[in-house]
Structures are given as C-alpha cells and as structure tokens.
Scaffold this motif. Sequence first.
Motif, mmCIF file in Angstrom:
data_model
loop_
_atom_site.group_PDB
_atom_site.id
_atom_site.type_symbol
_atom_site.label_atom_id
_atom_site.label_comp_id
_atom_site.label_asym_id
_atom_site.label_seq_id
_atom_site.Cartn_x
_atom_site.Cartn_y
_atom_site.Cartn_z
ATOM 1 N N SER A 415 0.950 -1.228 -0.274
ATOM 2 C CA SER A 415 0.113 -0.042 -0.308
ATOM 3 C C SER A 415 0.848 1.044 0.171
ATOM 4 O O SER A 415 0.410 2.352 -1.171
ATOM 5 N N GLY A 416 1.395 1.329 0.156
ATOM 6 C CA GLY A 416 3.177 2.439 0.952
ATOM 7 C C GLY A 416 2.623 3.028 1.822
ATOM 8 O O GLY A 416 2.903 4.936 1.654
ATOM 9 N N VAL A 417 1.650 3.055 2.572
ATOM 10 C CA VAL A 417 1.467 4.108 3.714
ATOM 11 C C VAL A 417 2.466 4.589 4.370
ATOM 12 O O VAL A 417 3.761 4.178 4.864
ATOM 13 N N ASP A 418 2.146 5.450 4.843
ATOM 14 C CA ASP A 418 3.503 5.870 5.882
ATOM 15 C C ASP A 418 2.950 5.384 7.600
ATOM 16 O O ASP A 418 2.492 6.136 8.344
ATOM 17 N N VAL A 601 -8.353 -2.262 -9.753
ATOM 18 C CA VAL A 601 -6.608 -2.825 -10.458
ATOM 19 C C VAL A 601 -5.883 -2.135 -8.732
ATOM 20 O O VAL A 601 -6.127 -0.988 -8.330
ATOM 21 N N THR A 602 -5.352 -2.630 -8.166
ATOM 22 C CA THR A 602 -3.876 -1.954 -7.400
ATOM 23 C C THR A 602 -2.573 -1.915 -7.874
ATOM 24 O O THR A 602 -2.310 -3.341 -8.263
ATOM 25 N N ALA A 603 -1.812 -0.898 -7.365
ATOM 26 C CA ALA A 603 -0.721 -1.607 -8.713
ATOM 27 C C ALA A 603 0.601 -0.300 -7.530
ATOM 28 O O ALA A 603 1.226 0.451 -8.714
ATOM 29 N N ASN A 604 0.382 0.175 -5.894
ATOM 30 C CA ASN A 604 1.128 0.324 -5.978
ATOM 31 C C ASN A 604 0.309 2.508 -6.111
ATOM 32 O O ASN A 604 1.505 3.439 -6.131
ATOM 33 N N GLN A 605 -0.576 2.730 -6.852
ATOM 34 C CA GLN A 605 -1.114 4.505 -6.334
ATOM 35 C C GLN A 605 -1.860 4.627 -5.389
ATOM 36 O O GLN A 605 -1.473 4.197 -4.050
ATOM 37 N N ALA A 606 -2.440 5.764 -5.444
ATOM 38 C CA ALA A 606 -2.953 6.587 -4.522
ATOM 39 C C ALA A 606 -3.824 5.060 -3.728
ATOM 40 O O ALA A 606 -5.096 5.316 -5.470
ATOM 41 N N VAL A 607 -4.637 5.153 -2.223
ATOM 42 C CA VAL A 607 -5.397 4.620 -2.433
ATOM 43 C C VAL A 607 -6.998 5.261 -2.274
ATOM 44 O O VAL A 607 -8.247 4.686 -2.878
ATOM 45 N N ASP A 620 2.751 9.714 -0.091
ATOM 46 C CA ASP A 620 4.287 9.114 -1.225
ATOM 47 C C ASP A 620 3.866 8.523 -1.543
ATOM 48 O O ASP A 620 4.447 7.115 -1.526
ATOM 49 N N TRP A 621 2.606 8.553 -2.870
ATOM 50 C CA TRP A 621 2.150 7.152 -3.081
ATOM 51 C C TRP A 621 3.399 6.491 -4.627
ATOM 52 O O TRP A 621 3.656 7.977 -4.605
ATOM 53 N N GLY A 622 2.870 5.905 -5.453
ATOM 54 C CA GLY A 622 3.303 5.760 -6.441
ATOM 55 C C GLY A 622 2.363 5.958 -7.458
ATOM 56 O O GLY A 622 1.347 7.581 -7.037
ATOM 57 N N TYR A 623 3.022 6.514 -8.624
ATOM 58 C CA TYR A 623 1.856 7.401 -9.177
ATOM 59 C C TYR A 623 1.443 7.185 -10.118
ATOM 60 O O TYR A 623 0.868 7.906 -10.754
ATOM 61 N N GLY A 624 0.574 6.051 -10.154
ATOM 62 C CA GLY A 624 0.033 5.476 -11.020
ATOM 63 C C GLY A 624 0.191 4.970 -12.381
ATOM 64 O O GLY A 624 -1.205 4.936 -13.157
ATOM 65 N N THR A 625 1.345 4.954 -12.873
ATOM 66 C CA THR A 625 1.510 4.251 -13.777
ATOM 67 C C THR A 625 0.434 3.350 -14.856
ATOM 68 O O THR A 625 0.137 2.718 -15.374
#
Length: 944
Positions: A415-418, A601-607, A620-625
Amino acid sequence: MPPNTTATTGDKPAKSGRKKGRRARLIVLVLVLAIVGGIAYGAYWSISTVRASFPQTTGSITLQGLSGPVDVKRDGNGIPQIYASSDEDLFMAQGYVQAQDRFYEMDVRRHMTSGRLSEMFGKGQVKNDEFLRTLGWDRIAKQEYDTKLSASTKQYLQAYSKGVNAYLQGKDGKDISLEYAALNFTNDYTPQPWTPVDSISWLKAMAWDLRGNMQDEIDRALMTSRLGPQQIQDLYPEYPYSRNKPIVQEGQYNQLTKTFQQSGSSGTSQSGGTTGVTGTSGTTGGTTGATGTSGGATGTTGSSTSTASGSSLTSQLGGLYNVLDNVPTAVGVNGQGIGSNSWVVSGQYTITGKPLLANDPHLSASLPSVWYQMGLHCRTVSSKCQYDVTGYTFAGMPGVIIGHNADIAWGMTNSGVDVTDLYLEKVTANGYLYDGKVRPFKTREETINVAGGSAKTIVVRQTQDGMPLLSDRDDELVQVGKRATVNTAAPDRGDGYGIALRWTALDPGTSMDAIFALDKAANWSEFRQAAARFDVPSQNLVYADTDNNIGYTLPGKIPTRSSADDGSIPAPGWDSKYRWTGFIKQGELPYEFNPKRGYIVTANQAVVDKSKYPYTLTTDWGYGTRSQRITDLIESKIKDGGKISTDDMRQMQLDNSSEIAKLLVPRLLKINLDDKNVRQAQKLLEGWDYTQDSDSAAAAYFNSVWRNILKLAFGNKLPKELRVQGQCLWVSKIDSTGPVDDDTKVRECGERDADQAQPDGGDRWFEVVRNLMDKPDSDWWKTPKSGTRPAANNMDQLFARAMIDARWELTAKLGKDIDTWSWGRLHRLFLKNQTLGTDGPQVLQYILNRGPWKLSGGEATVNATGWNAAGGYGVVWVPSMRMVVNLADFDKSKWINLTGASGHAFSAHYTDQTSLWAKGELLPWSFSGKAVDSSTSDTLTLKP
C-alpha cells in the motif's frame, strides 16, 4: 520446545555490492581451495556432498509427533501438495517439507532478523547485527508470541517448528545443504533447532522492506544541501488524481467522507495529518547551475526545526542511509517504480462468468526465490482439520500468504502508507529532551557472538515510547550531530542530535493470526475480519469469491498525526506535538465491494483521492502509471461487450508498453541533429510502438536517451549522498551556509549503491518530466558543455544532448552497428545466491549462481522488470511470481515462480521455472484432488 529470542528470515542476507566486508571472503577462499585443491576431493564434493542434501520425495519416512499419515505429492516441478487429517499434522508436514527444500535459506533469514549473521559469517556482519539488534525484530516477535497471538496460531507455529526440527534431527551440515559444507570449513557452524519466534520474525523483515516512505523522507532532507524548497517540490510533484485513478473510487469510506466534508475540514482531522507534498517552508531556492544547484533552507512549516544547506542533519541522514543500506534486503529494494500489480475482474466481464484475479509482486530478484509454492489440504475439512488452501508462502512460515482456498482468492500489493517517522532527538548525558524535561532512555545490552572472533556487547537505547536511537549505531551520525543546524526555537545542540525511529512494526501485532484466518475465510465478511488482523506491513488486498463477488480492503496499523506534521520529513523529537496521535480505526479504512465498474486495480497508486478522505495515509504514493495502464487494458477489452479470459489476464501481466516513451518520443523526433550517426539512432524511434521487447533496438535506444535526460537534467545536480557511488563531478563548494556563490569547484563523488541511487527513473520522474515539459526554459533543462558535447540552455537542447550521449553510450556497450542492438542485451537478469554466491572466484559463482536472462519490460511498466536509471540497465527488481486465479474452475488457474521449489544448487528444481517465467509463460495450478493426482510425479508418505 519453548520459543527463544531467535528470529527468522530476510530473503537477501548479503546483498551484492554492499560495503564493509559483508560477504565472508575467508569462507569463499577456503571453499574454493577445497573444491579445486585436488581431483579426488573435487569428486567427493560434487557427488557425495551435493547428493547428500537432496530431499527424499518418494517412499515413506517416520516422524514422531504426527497423529496420522500425511501424503506429500510433488508435481513435475517439485511443487508439493500436502494432505493430512488434522491441522497440527498439516503444519508439521509443511515445516518438514519446507526444511527439505529450503532450510539453509530459512536459517540465514532467522540469523538476519535476529541480528546474528556474525555467528554464521564472521566479523564482516557485526555492523549489520548491531543495527538489527537495535531494531529488535526478534524481541518484538517474542512479545507477539507471548501476548498477542491466539492459542490456535501458537499450536500451528509449534507444529511447524516440530516439522522443521524433525527434518534436522540427526543431520550434519553437509546433509542439509552444500552451503553448510562450505561453512564447516571455517567455523564448524551447526544449525540450531527451529522455534515459533523464528517464523514470526519473518513478518518484521517483510515489513521493513515494505515500510513506506522512509527513503523519501531521508532523500528530501538530503536534497536540502543543494536544492531549495521549490526545487525539491519540483522533484516530488502532486499525485495526478485526474489522470491516474486511485484504487477506491466507489468505496465504503463514503459515510466517513460525508461527515468529513460536512465538518468543513480541508485535509486534516482531529487525529489525522496534513496532506502536503513535502511540508517544507523557508528560504526559496536558488538557481540550478551547470555543475550544481544553490539552494536554501527547508523545514516543517511552523515547526521548531529546520534543515539548512550544509547542515549536519543532511550529513546525519546520509549516515543513516549508509546504515540502512547495509541492512540485508529481505524482500525488496526501495525505489520509485518498485511495487506490485494486482487486479480482479467481475464475472460480468469474463468468459467464465466468474471472477478472474491476477497478482505479481515486484521484489528484488533472489536465488532461491522469496516465494515457495505449495498446497495445504485437509482430506476432509472439519473442525479438526480446517484448511484446503494453495498458493505462495515463505520458506520458514506456516500457512499460505497469497493464493486461494475452495471459496475465495486474494492477492496483495504494497500500500505504501506512511508507517515510519524519523525524529531528531536532543540527547544529554542523562537522557533525551521531551517537552522541556529530560527523560531517561530505556536501555538493554546485546551480545553479538562472532564466528572466528571475539564477542561484542552493545548498549541499545530507546525512548520511553519505544523508539530506538539509530544514531548510536554509526560513528558518522554521532559526529555530525554536533553540527546540526536548527532555528533558535530548538534546544541547544550541546553534543548534537540523535536520530530515532518510530515504526508500527516495533509494536507487537497479530499479523500471524491474520494469515491463518485468511487461509480459511469463506466469504467477504470473514475475509475482512481476517484482514483486520494484518497490521504490518499494510497491504492492498484484492478479493474474489465463487459467488461472483469482488472486493478490496486496506488493512494495517496506520498512524494519525497532528496538523503540525505530515510525516514527509524528519520531525523534532523534543516537541510532543509531533508525536503520533493514534491510529486510524479499521472501520474507517477504505474498502470497496462489487463496484459498478466491475473491476478493481491496485498497483501502488493512491488508495483514495485525498480530497475525499480525512486522514493522510502518505504523501508518497506511487504515481499510478502501471495502475492506469492496467485499467486502460481492461477497459479496451470490455468495451462493446468484450469478455476477458485467463490468458488475457496473463497477457496483461506481460504488457511492455513504456508510458514515458509515449510522452517523449514525439518530441524527440522533432529535434534536428547534425551527426548522421545520431540521426540513424533517432530513426529507430520512428514508427516504434513503445513496446519494450527484449529484441527491440528502439527500446534500447529510448531507454538510454531517458537515462541520459535524467542524468543531465537532475542527476548531476543532486547531492553526493543520492548519486551513484564512485561517479564524480566538479561541483560548487558547500560551506555551512550552503553552496558557495563563486567559481570555487570541488570534486565530489557519489556515495549510493547503483540500485538505490537517484534519479532512479520510476514514475515519480515521469511526473517530474511531464510537468517540466510545460516549462521548456526551466533551469532544470540547463547543463554545461562537456568535452565535445554541447551545452544545453533549454529542454530541446538537453534532449538533443541526451540523444547524442545515448548514441555513443550504446556504441560503447553494444557496438556501432545499430542493427545488432537490442534491449535484452542491456536489460539482463542475473540470479545470485545471496550469501556465498555474491563474491569470490568464478568457480564458486558458477556453482551457486545462474543467468543471465535477457528480459523484456522495464521501469514503471506492467511487466515491471525494473532497472535503476542512475545506476545502469541491469534488472534490479522483477515480478517475483505471477498468478491468475480462475474462480469458475480453480484447476484452470495458472502460476509461476521466479526460480524453483528447491534451494539446492544442483537440484533439477533450482531454477526450472525461470526460463518459462522470462518468456511470460505460466504453469498449470492443480487444486482438486483429481487434478493433483493427475499432475503428481513423486509421493512421499510421512508416518507417525
């Protein structure tokens, strides 16, 4: 056997390229001498020692402690399916079978997580052990076992340990693996019995590598020595919510959002945090120069600390990076672009009429793979035996982490959450300052035993709320703390400031309970209840079931912060308003169930869209590309009534399209170039479909151009702490106030490992360049002349320079004839044994290592064979496994692993899946008893 404080795992115990003598060279030399010292002994080694460790996979073995017979059925790839009649027998057999295939890996992992690598590999690992003892993963794991976990989970962990120890009983090191035979030449190392705590500790190692934005927090602070606040913000742009959709779009956080919006809040809540990108304020930045950048101060808004150019905080964090960098990687490396893909499609859009679920976690390449495939089957599911589950787990851990049972399937992405924060601490002789008073540290002594050397004792200091003082473990951190620059509201520096870590995984948790609960969940409600216990690491969980439901949930222990702190940069530890205020309630975390769009779809973009959610999950999310590309692929399939098949899901996983190429190539083709050789390379981009196949010359050239754009525009202007180790530049001199505004230049060499340096080329950098393309005269696009290479004063000139540099870089690497160029020649995967295979003479590497494989794919691509643009083109992380689950017929599901089931170097199953993986192929995945029997090659019966 009762648990002790030994702990498990961490997939990459000694990472290639690390500093400070981490690879036990003495062991390597002695082993090589033993191998090549004589023909007779060489024959003994190759036949007797190697074969002695191979597992028995047919016939029968008696195991004391079983209540009934257990069948272990292995298919042609050595993947085991275990059949038992009680839970305890099932997990005992799992421990035995994993130890057969992977015990050396398990043993190294537990020594890593418990800070005991020195016991196996000698004094070169003492620094690592000191740091890991300071974190205290195994101590937290023991607290979890003693106070947090359910009685049934403890029973399963005990049963698993019994199985591992049954395998070890009566065996010498050479009977377990070739690596132990090597170790016995130097230190007579003998493996110790396995414990439940060894298994639990692995979750701490996994959480460490998936800990969120800690690296970004360090990097932003390091940048302040050369960049001003606006320049740093340029390099950390806002998430593009309007272009790349978040995960949850129709989710059940809406009621919470409604309340939030009615309250008139603008991004914070009573227990939430701010939503800024960098949270910086201070002197505006200077100009980006040809060989460096002059900048200003940056700090937390309204805080009692700031970091100025050339301050010791920059040096402190550089020192901290070195410490963190030396910790062996468990399951991944930090960097923009690394992550995972998972998505689920409802039956309304599939050929089968039931959901399809795909998952491919992106992790560091390791040998053996971090994943272990297996099935755990109760002959009859009942209260006595509750499991019928198959999928991927970790060697050293009972249960299944990702996979499916008879009713549901699930996948995970980070998830990349802080969940981490760094704190500056004002340290005194009597403790540390907190709200104007000195508090004493909590202390403990740790003794590190060293193979072939003397033991070392260290003292670990923690704050009263459990934060370890990381700066105690590095001399540089201690010295530079004496020069830390802060504003007048901060306490007097005295002997300097230390750095402490707050991290959710340093609190005892219940993630081990969650794994067993997930494995037997039968519906959405039970799945959600199980997921709620998965506190660290926080993961995106996607879900599908045989009743045609799909869903997503975000579990995890996620902190809330005061309005003074958004967690994006280090905070002043002496001020209580920067401490965490609590944790988001599970009922307030985002989730979705059967969204109208019919897929998730989940690929580390904003939740979630930050404007629709009251808490700051991270800045600091992944940028969703990747996520948006997957979304586009799904939409293209289902438009006009189209349906998606299992193979369509597989093909999506292999998508090699470069999104940054789609943006840049049209511009690159408009640039006039004088050199005919460079024009020849430029023509490769004409008509290119932006697909990064391994045989593509265009992909090779474009990625080289991209790498050179990043180096010229950004890399050469970053501080040495972020640049590649050994790459040297002449830059503006820095004093205590920042870069000196004169002609004084100094030679400054990079300090970071190539696979961790910046700019790494991930999709954060896609967004940086996208934004700056609207500013063609920005100072970022300026770079000086170098030799015969022209200077650049705007974007097109820099792009032209990058195309020139790329042409001659590839000429040096691949030859002058562009007809021989291919992406795969640059973009290669090497698989290395992570201890004795990372260094030493070629003969040893030949025994333990494999490769190379020429790969398709690339950075921030769905087929994410990641590479670090600052460091080179070699593959750094990969889809560590791939799976597609068919909820209509589980036996038509597909899977693949990066390597194979076995950790034995000469086993037929050491890397038997790798070539198939590299081609994008998947193996049949048997689940039903009939399908398993049909695919079984070897059957071993374990008898009581």
